[in-house]
Structure formats: C-alpha cells, structure tokens
Design an enzyme around this catalytic site. Structure first.
Site, PDB file in Angstrom:
ATOM      1  N   SER A   1       0.818  -1.216   0.000  1.00  7.21           N
ATOM      2  CA  SER A   1       0.000   0.000   0.000  1.00  7.21           C
ATOM      3  C   SER A   1       0.848   1.261   0.000  1.00  7.21           C
ATOM      4  O   SER A   1       0.516   2.241  -0.674  1.00  7.21           O
ATOM      5  CB  SER A   1      -0.958  -0.007   1.196  1.00  7.21           C
ATOM      6  OG  SER A   1      -0.266  -0.153   2.412  1.00  7.21           O
ATOM      7  N   GLU A   2       1.948   1.285   0.761  1.00  6.99           N
ATOM      8  CA  GLU A   2       2.881   2.416   0.710  1.00  6.99           C
ATOM      9  C   GLU A   2       4.316   1.942   0.860  1.00  6.99           C
ATOM     10  O   GLU A   2       4.584   0.971   1.587  1.00  6.99           O
ATOM     11  CB  GLU A   2       2.597   3.448   1.807  1.00  6.99           C
ATOM     12  CG  GLU A   2       1.606   4.530   1.438  1.00  6.99           C
ATOM     13  CD  GLU A   2       0.194   4.183   1.839  1.00  6.99           C
ATOM     14  OE1 GLU A   2      -0.738   4.933   1.461  1.00  6.99           O
ATOM     15  OE2 GLU A   2       0.013   3.173   2.522  1.00  6.99           O
ATOM     16  N   THR A   3       5.209   2.640   0.180  1.00  5.87           N
ATOM     17  CA  THR A   3       6.641   2.472   0.390  1.00  5.87           C
ATOM     18  C   THR A   3       7.188   3.808   0.864  1.00  5.87           C
ATOM     19  O   THR A   3       6.901   4.853   0.283  1.00  5.87           O
ATOM     20  CB  THR A   3       7.359   2.021  -0.890  1.00  5.87           C
ATOM     21  OG1 THR A   3       6.848   0.735  -1.282  1.00  5.87           O
ATOM     22  CG2 THR A   3       8.853   1.908  -0.671  1.00  5.87           C
TER      23      THR A   3
ATOM     24  N   HIS B   1       1.656   3.986   8.918  1.00  4.22           N
ATOM     25  CA  HIS B   1       2.358   2.702   9.019  1.00  4.22           C
ATOM     26  C   HIS B   1       3.718   2.756   8.331  1.00  4.22           C
ATOM     27  O   HIS B   1       4.663   2.083   8.752  1.00  4.22           O
ATOM     28  CB  HIS B   1       1.490   1.556   8.474  1.00  4.22           C
ATOM     29  CG  HIS B   1       1.501   1.383   7.004  1.00  4.22           C
ATOM     30  ND1 HIS B   1       0.789   2.191   6.138  1.00  4.22           N
ATOM     31  CD2 HIS B   1       2.138   0.476   6.216  1.00  4.22           C
ATOM     32  CE1 HIS B   1       0.978   1.779   4.900  1.00  4.22           C
ATOM     33  NE2 HIS B   1       1.789   0.743   4.909  1.00  4.22           N
TER      34      HIS B   1
END
Length: 269
Positions: free
Chosen positions: A45-47, A71
């Site tokens: 979902s995110e880096t 997160h």
C-alpha cells in the site's frame, strides 16, 4: 545502482499481520520517478523513502505520492532502530509534506506524533458512494469528511465486517479514501474500522495510521476519553493505541516486524 530495501509489517507483533510497508533509506534523496517505480515494484500500500542527509521522509503508493502515512513512518523508525541508528528512549524528527513528524522509541513500541484532522459533518451523503460501498442509509450513524476523505460510522460490527465494496464502480467516482467505523462490542477495544482507497491503487488498506488520527478525534469526543484502542478489521488486521493530545496532535502507538530485507537493483536516474 543497489539500494537496501525492507518490507515491514506495521501495527502488529506478528509477521504477515498488520500493514506491510516498503522502506528504502538512502544517504541522499533519490529521484521522484525512481521512488514511484520502486513503490510499484514493491506493490504494497505504501513504500517509505528516507533521506538521511536532511531526514526528509516521503511515501508512495504504487500509483501516487501521499502527504502522510502512519504505518510507513512506523516502519522507517523500526528499521532505523534495527540498524542501530536509534535506541530505546531516542526521539527522531522526520521532515515531511505534512510538517515535522516525531517518533519516540520505546522498549516494545514506537510512538508517533501526528497532526489531528478536522472532521466536517455538514456534508451531503452521495447515494452512489453508499451504493457502491454496500452501505444502506438506515445503517449510517454519522457521516463526515476530513482531508479529502469520507468518514462513516455504521450501526454494528456485523455491518462493518460484511462490507464488500464494488471497487471498480467506486473508481468511477471522484474520491480519495473512505473510512468506515463502528463502536466495538469488545470490552478490550473502543472501535473498529476499515479503510478503502481504490482511487490511489489500494482497494482496502490493512491498517491505516492516518485514519486513526481521524478516528481518535471522532471517538474521543463521542466516548469522552482521550486514550483509545482501535482494531482495523481488514483480512490481515492490526491494533493501534491512540491518544488525543491537547495541541491539535494525535499520538499513535504500535509495533512492527521486519519480514524482508535485501537489495534492490535499480537504474541510475
């Protein structure tokens, strides 16, 4: 060019639970298009990308940059601790598009200091949005808007857990994210939530730190308490302890587990 890369499960103490984030830490910043390419390759979902020279922290979904990511920030602080760059009791500041964010390293958890959003409840409930989410109007307790996202309280855990949104249809509407929540039926929790963001390539986010800032504002007023415990009821699931601070900020508390670490080979851009 070789870069160190990590995948960290945030807001959990167990591998393969919580929300997976990619983490790439470099001495100096790298090109934006390279960050987006790496985020696409990581396919989580995110880096998060941290430049150590100026402590600039940025986050990318596989489709776009985001201004704030809980997160991913937790994952970066966790990796810095594992690498010996931080230790228990240390506090670190990250410079981001949402201002300075602080992480405090505890023995088993990490505390994040994030801005609290303002929730506007004087908004229209789009019927197509509710239809595509699969929420009957009679099940809605409250409907608001914050930071270009919708917040919806529904009547029960059953309603929340049974949601099966039509993501293809949702993407045809204008939107950024939808946060759905309900009061917990458990004595050990205050609220449950789910978060949907197909507009940025994340149909359902496993555990969303940013959403818990809004949830803290919402449930703190509703329940009359400033310290809360939430569970994001995605397939992976994750727990977030929160506290409403008096200065327009929210404290998010969680743990993280590294599940992958290695080297990514990328072209020099």
């Amino acid at each position: 060019m070789d870069l160190e890369i990590y995948q960290v499960d945030s807001f959990t103490t167990e591998a393969f639970k919580g929300n997976p984030a990619g983490v790439c830490i470099t001495k100096n910043g790298i090109a934006e298009r390279l960050m987006l390419s790496i985020a696409e390759e990581m396919a989580v979902s995110e880096t998060a990308f941290l430049s150590l020279s100026d402590m600039t922290l940025r986050w990318f979904t596989p489709k776009a940059e985001v201004k704030l990511c809980g997160h991913g920030t937790l994952a970066v602080a966790h990796v810095l601790t594992e690498r010996g760059l931080l230790k228990q009791g240390d506090q670190i500041n990250f410079e981001t598009a949402s201002g300075t964010l602080t992480a405090l390293i505890n023995e088993a958890t990490i505390e994040l200091d994030f801005p609290s959003p303002i929730i506007n409840f004087d908004v229209t409930q789009p019927p197509e949005l509710l239809d595509y989410l699969g929420i009957e109007k009679s099940k809605i307790i409250s409907f608001g808007h914050f930071d270009s996202k919708f917040l919806i309280e529904v009547d029960s855990e059953k309603t929340l857990r049974n949601l099966q949104p039509n993501f293809d249809a949702l993407k045809q509407l204008n939107g950024r994210g939808v946060l759905v929540t309900t009061r917990s039926e458990s004595d050990n929790l205050d609220f449950l939530s789910r978060y949907f963001a197909p507009w940025v390539g994340v149909n359902e986010d496993p555990v969303t730190g940013l959403a818990h800032c809004a949830l803290t504002v919402y449930w703190s007023e509703k329940l009359g308490k400033i310290q809360l415990k939430g569970f994001q009821a995605s397939t992976r699931g994750g727990y977030v302890a929160t506290e409403l601070l008096p200065n327009g900020r929210t404290k998010l508390v969680g743990s993280a587990v590294t599940v992958i670490k290695g080297t990514i080979q990328v072209p020099i851009i």
